[in-house]
Design an enzyme around this catalytic site. Sequence first.
Site, mmCIF file in Angstrom:
data_model
loop_
_atom_site.group_PDB
_atom_site.id
_atom_site.type_symbol
_atom_site.label_atom_id
_atom_site.label_comp_id
_atom_site.label_asym_id
_atom_site.label_seq_id
_atom_site.Cartn_x
_atom_site.Cartn_y
_atom_site.Cartn_z
ATOM 1 N N ILE A 180 0.988 -1.196 -0.042
ATOM 2 C CA ILE A 180 -0.095 0.138 0.128
ATOM 3 C C ILE A 180 0.823 1.338 -0.206
ATOM 4 O O ILE A 180 0.657 2.224 -0.607
ATOM 5 C CB ILE A 180 -0.984 0.180 1.300
ATOM 6 C CG1 ILE A 180 -1.933 -1.386 1.129
ATOM 7 C CG2 ILE A 180 -1.855 1.280 1.154
ATOM 8 C CD1 ILE A 180 -2.521 -1.508 0.157
ATOM 9 N N ASP A 181 1.749 1.351 0.615
ATOM 10 C CA ASP A 181 2.878 2.256 0.676
ATOM 11 C C ASP A 181 3.454 2.520 -0.619
ATOM 12 O O ASP A 181 3.622 3.821 -1.190
ATOM 13 C CB ASP A 181 4.053 2.149 1.740
ATOM 14 C CG ASP A 181 3.697 2.322 3.081
ATOM 15 O OD1 ASP A 181 2.782 3.327 3.339
ATOM 16 O OD2 ASP A 181 4.311 2.148 3.940
ATOM 17 N N LEU A 182 3.993 1.358 -1.322
ATOM 18 C CA LEU A 182 4.589 1.490 -2.772
ATOM 19 C C LEU A 182 3.327 2.073 -3.693
ATOM 20 O O LEU A 182 3.787 2.843 -4.334
ATOM 21 C CB LEU A 182 4.992 0.055 -2.890
ATOM 22 C CG LEU A 182 6.382 -0.486 -2.032
ATOM 23 C CD1 LEU A 182 6.352 -1.859 -2.428
ATOM 24 C CD2 LEU A 182 7.342 0.586 -1.950
#
Length: 408
Positions: A180-182
Amino acid sequence: MTAGALSHLKVLDLSRILAGPWCTQILADLGADVVKVERPGAGDDTRGWAPPYVQDEAGTDSVQSSYYTACNRNKRSVAIDIAQPEGQALVRQLALQSDVLVENFKTGGLQRYGLDYASLHALNPRLVYCSITGFGQTGPYAERAGYDLMIQAMSGLMSITGRADTEPGGGPLKVGVAVIDLFTGTYAASAILAALEARRATGQGQHIDMALLDVGMAVLANQAAAFLNTGVAPGRMGNVHPSLAPYEDFPTADGAMLLAIGNDGQFARFCHAAGAPALAADARFLTNTLRVKHRAALIPLLHAVTHTRNTADWIALLEDKAVPCGPINDIGQAFDDAQVRARELAVTQRRADGLAIRSVASPLRLSATPPVLRHAPPALGEHTAEVLAELGVDGAALADWRARGVVG
């Protein structure tokens, strides 16, 4: 060395951890001058996320965490304490010279320093200001901190990742990287480029509100569409695809392989190559819809076939049949793969202190303005003097601020 596509842009990076730094590394790889502001003495949190550390040529651990190096290539590090008025003034000066600012403080966190969007927009109306938070600038959770694992759980991603509860090892699982961060970093980079294009027409920057939860819901993709259009929440299916068959891992004589058959032609070609033409002619398996419906009957029949050859033999057999098939590698095997080596996906940069740092090359392949390797992931405050000199700061002022901890 060619100039990158974004070599005309200056980016002020006030972000840390992964989503923001991933966004700014994409911009940096494309040529933007990214100045990363870090806390004196501590820096980005991920500098302390270790082991593992980068190793020197003798195989000894350095003091540099490997995590930090994954998302901070091609940037210049400046150590500034934004809690001090002089530090805030320096960041404002940097913002005046910047096209883009990226930050991931909690909602409203920069307002007390006068570094929020409204304050900096008043000074530099052309500034594109991107805020990355867990839950966005609005809504009942706006002031909550958000981390990737939390969002993987809240968004439902973990509910569709892993084996079914009825199977051994069943239960919800996170993805093996902070996906999700990426994705948020990648979406943020796209939004920034869109805002810069809009600025060409209007002359004005704007505020970009990126939320991990929003992205987590968006990347559910076909699984979200399945729920929204049927009202039935998908469940965990391990490596099985909910809408395709066969599309999963299969045992071989020496391990396992992955078959990713996406259409009826591929299935027919696989069956004929595997010496099982009767499967292709079976009325239960003539179409993908039928194969999904009769998956429970199909998969054991295929297991009996795939057990007969080694993984490498299957790959060699199917390679010229346009049947997607491949090994299930560990990361070391993946980097040793002939295609990965041919694409030069592992790159090495040497920092000013001599430390050689390896990372994964940018996947963006532009024919005329490709990504350029300019700076290794920097030591904390490695470029403080250089960047502040560009602002006109003299040696005496720099020494005074260093003595008082304003900069590092």
